[in-house]
Design a protein around this motif. Sequence first.
Motif, PDB file in Angstrom:
ATOM      1  N   THR A  85      42.137  33.669  36.260  1.00 13.00           N
ATOM      2  CA  THR A  85      42.750  34.957  36.591  1.00 13.00           C
ATOM      3  C   THR A  85      41.705  36.062  36.694  1.00 13.00           C
ATOM      4  N   GLN A  86      40.496  35.794  36.230  1.00  8.89           N
ATOM      5  CA  GLN A  86      39.439  36.805  36.239  1.00  8.89           C
ATOM      6  C   GLN A  86      38.621  36.832  37.533  1.00  8.89           C
ATOM      7  N   SER A  88      37.158  37.930  40.934  1.00  8.41           N
ATOM      8  CA  SER A  88      37.089  39.313  41.431  1.00  8.41           C
ATOM      9  C   SER A  88      37.965  39.535  42.657  1.00  8.41           C
ATOM     10  N   ASP A  90      40.198  37.065  46.000  1.00 14.51           N
ATOM     11  CA  ASP A  90      40.486  35.759  46.584  1.00 14.51           C
ATOM     12  C   ASP A  90      39.791  35.661  47.941  1.00 14.51           C
ATOM     13  N   ALA A 232      44.397  35.540  40.172  1.00 15.14           N
ATOM     14  CA  ALA A 232      44.178  36.948  39.809  1.00 15.14           C
ATOM     15  C   ALA A 232      45.492  37.713  39.802  1.00 15.14           C
ATOM     16  N   GLN A 236      47.346  39.798  36.730  1.00 11.04           N
ATOM     17  CA  GLN A 236      47.815  41.179  36.859  1.00 11.04           C
ATOM     18  C   GLN A 236      49.286  41.295  36.447  1.00 11.04           C
TER      19      GLN A 236
END
Length: 245
Positions: A85-86, A88, A90, A232, A236
Amino acid sequence: MPLQEFLTQIEHTLAPVRHVMKPILSDPLVMGVWALFVVAAVGTLWWDIRKRNQALPSLMKGVWTLVVLYSGPLGLAIYWYAGRTQISHDSLWRRGFRSTVHCYSGCGAGEVVGFALLAGLLALQRTTLVTVGTFALAYTFGYALTVGPLLQEGVGFGEAMVDALYSETPSITIMEIAAIGTDLLVASQAHISDLLFWGALVFSLSVGYVFAFPVNAALVYVGVKEGMENPAEMGQSQRGAQAAD
């Protein structure tokens, strides 16, 4: 050119690969070190998921676990680049990696079961029967990982199967031709008790991934496949829910 003659020619051309890889994949020290790398990679994956990436769905956690079990540090590097998920942002490459991972986890399981059951426990030589059976299991497992989630989303079985056949067949085919072909090339005479049996199986899985990646990236690019969901965005969503609480 007859098929058998064509296959014999390919085997002859790739004979140097077999001569190089057989002693490596049957060396207890090499395979022992590799096993330690795999254990460390799986441990790192699970730690990262538990501490930082709980937002990933259970299916994706299982998929990444299989990938790292198959390919050790290589699988962990792919997870770090495209599956956390970290990340930066896609990109086509990340979506291509995730799409290949989805296919790879299921097909790899089918290949392991196929060779371990047919060539291992049933003591069959790696002939046409074992090859066809392993191909069939790889397709079955690969399609299942696409059909299963679609059924959970309420899609009908027929529509889910059509979608799986349309989107997954090219990558599964290329992956298994490369993977099973590599295994047959390196360890066609190995038995389940031989270290080479398992070493060649592990090596062939990673070869299959390498060959399937450009196919999946191309399918994502033209819109045939979407690739696994952007992690990511999952992160969020989770952070937004936590903030609301």
